[in-house]
Design an enzyme around this catalytic site. Sequence first.
Site, short mmCIF file in Angstrom:
data_model
loop_
_atom_site.label_atom_id
_atom_site.label_comp_id
_atom_site.label_asym_id
_atom_site.label_seq_id
_atom_site.Cartn_x
_atom_site.Cartn_y
_atom_site.Cartn_z
N TYR A 39 30.87 41.87 31.07
CA TYR A 39 30.74 40.60 31.68
C TYR A 39 30.54 40.79 33.00
O TYR A 39 30.81 41.88 33.73
CB TYR A 39 31.92 39.77 31.43
CG TYR A 39 33.22 40.47 32.11
CD1 TYR A 39 33.56 40.08 33.54
CD2 TYR A 39 33.91 41.14 31.16
CE1 TYR A 39 34.59 40.76 34.04
CE2 TYR A 39 35.14 41.95 31.82
CZ TYR A 39 35.41 41.54 33.32
OH TYR A 39 36.50 42.40 33.97
N PHE B 51 32.47 39.06 42.10
CA PHE B 51 33.91 39.62 42.44
C PHE B 51 34.61 40.33 41.18
O PHE B 51 35.64 41.09 41.30
CB PHE B 51 34.74 38.40 42.66
CG PHE B 51 34.97 37.39 41.26
CD1 PHE B 51 35.95 37.61 40.48
CD2 PHE B 51 34.15 36.26 41.11
CE1 PHE B 51 35.92 36.70 39.44
CE2 PHE B 51 34.00 35.66 40.06
CZ PHE B 51 35.19 35.72 39.19
N ASP B 52 33.79 40.56 40.15
CA ASP B 52 34.64 41.25 38.87
C ASP B 52 33.15 41.46 37.97
O ASP B 52 32.39 40.94 37.98
CB ASP B 52 35.73 40.14 38.37
CG ASP B 52 36.40 41.21 37.17
OD1 ASP B 52 36.40 42.53 37.49
OD2 ASP B 52 37.39 40.66 36.65
N ILE C 28 42.70 33.47 31.80
CA ILE C 28 42.74 32.18 32.18
C ILE C 28 42.30 31.29 31.07
O ILE C 28 41.42 31.66 30.16
CB ILE C 28 41.79 32.04 33.29
CG1 ILE C 28 40.50 32.34 33.30
CG2 ILE C 28 42.65 32.71 34.70
CD1 ILE C 28 39.46 32.26 34.39
N TYR D 156 42.14 29.55 38.72
CA TYR D 156 43.22 29.84 39.39
C TYR D 156 43.76 28.76 40.22
O TYR D 156 44.54 29.28 41.32
CB TYR D 156 42.95 31.22 40.16
CG TYR D 156 42.70 32.36 39.39
CD1 TYR D 156 44.11 32.92 38.85
CD2 TYR D 156 41.43 33.05 38.84
CE1 TYR D 156 43.55 34.23 37.76
CE2 TYR D 156 41.34 33.83 38.13
CZ TYR D 156 42.34 34.48 37.55
OH TYR D 156 42.25 35.69 36.63
N PHE E 242 31.04 33.04 34.72
CA PHE E 242 30.91 34.52 34.00
C PHE E 242 29.75 34.53 33.17
O PHE E 242 29.62 33.67 32.28
CB PHE E 242 32.21 34.67 33.25
CG PHE E 242 33.40 34.98 34.12
CD1 PHE E 242 33.63 36.37 34.60
CD2 PHE E 242 34.44 34.15 34.67
CE1 PHE E 242 34.74 36.61 35.14
CE2 PHE E 242 35.35 34.38 35.11
CZ PHE E 242 35.68 35.67 35.62
#
Length: 233
Positions: free
Chosen positions: A147, A157-158, A174, A200, A217
Amino acid sequence: MKKAIVFLCLFFAVLALHAKAIQEDYRNAEDMARVSYAFGMAIGMNFDMGSMGIDFDYTAFSSGLKAVVEGKETMFSEEEAREIIQAALQNAFEKEAAVNQKAEEEFLFLNSQKSNIKVTASGLQYEVIEEKIGDKPTIDSVVRVNYTGTFIDNKPFDSSKEEGGAYIPLEMVIPGWSEGLMLMSPGSIYRFYIPSNLAYGKDGIQGIIPPYATLIFSVELLGIIENENDEDE
């Protein structure tokens, strides 16, 4: 006491930066000025003051610092100063949250109007990049995925860095992640647009996820595992 000394040393550079009206070439300045300028850079790099969302009066800032360093009486008690700082940070946070909330609402509305976007009852938005037929995960499953995660401005960010994918327990992520993954079969590739209320929320994660952040994502489901000790199905 040690932490206080380090803190004061880092901020001592601000006095030097405001001591002269005309900006100097600190690269060729005397050692004291060069060192002071370098400490000033350290403030910006380590404390990231620009990201706080607060406008600073550096003259007043320097006066407060100078009073503490020289042991003079300050205009506020330590408790009063802490309360002022906390109030300023909270105010800046609320302003950022209001801007982000409006941006999120606009983005999700426009995105939901696209023909390739599907919207679930919870508000999760997703698009199917590649669909495969097969078993689907349950909330008790651990899945293996590749991902990447970005914000609505495309800033990453990830991402999964593990060779062969990352192992994700659905019950520990989440709500938007678990709901989206339970729609997929191994080999499928989806893109999730997860509203903040399924991620979040209004608080975000300080320094990582802003308030009211929609998370995007792109996910490839590589395999489903019943528990961490079982083989991929």
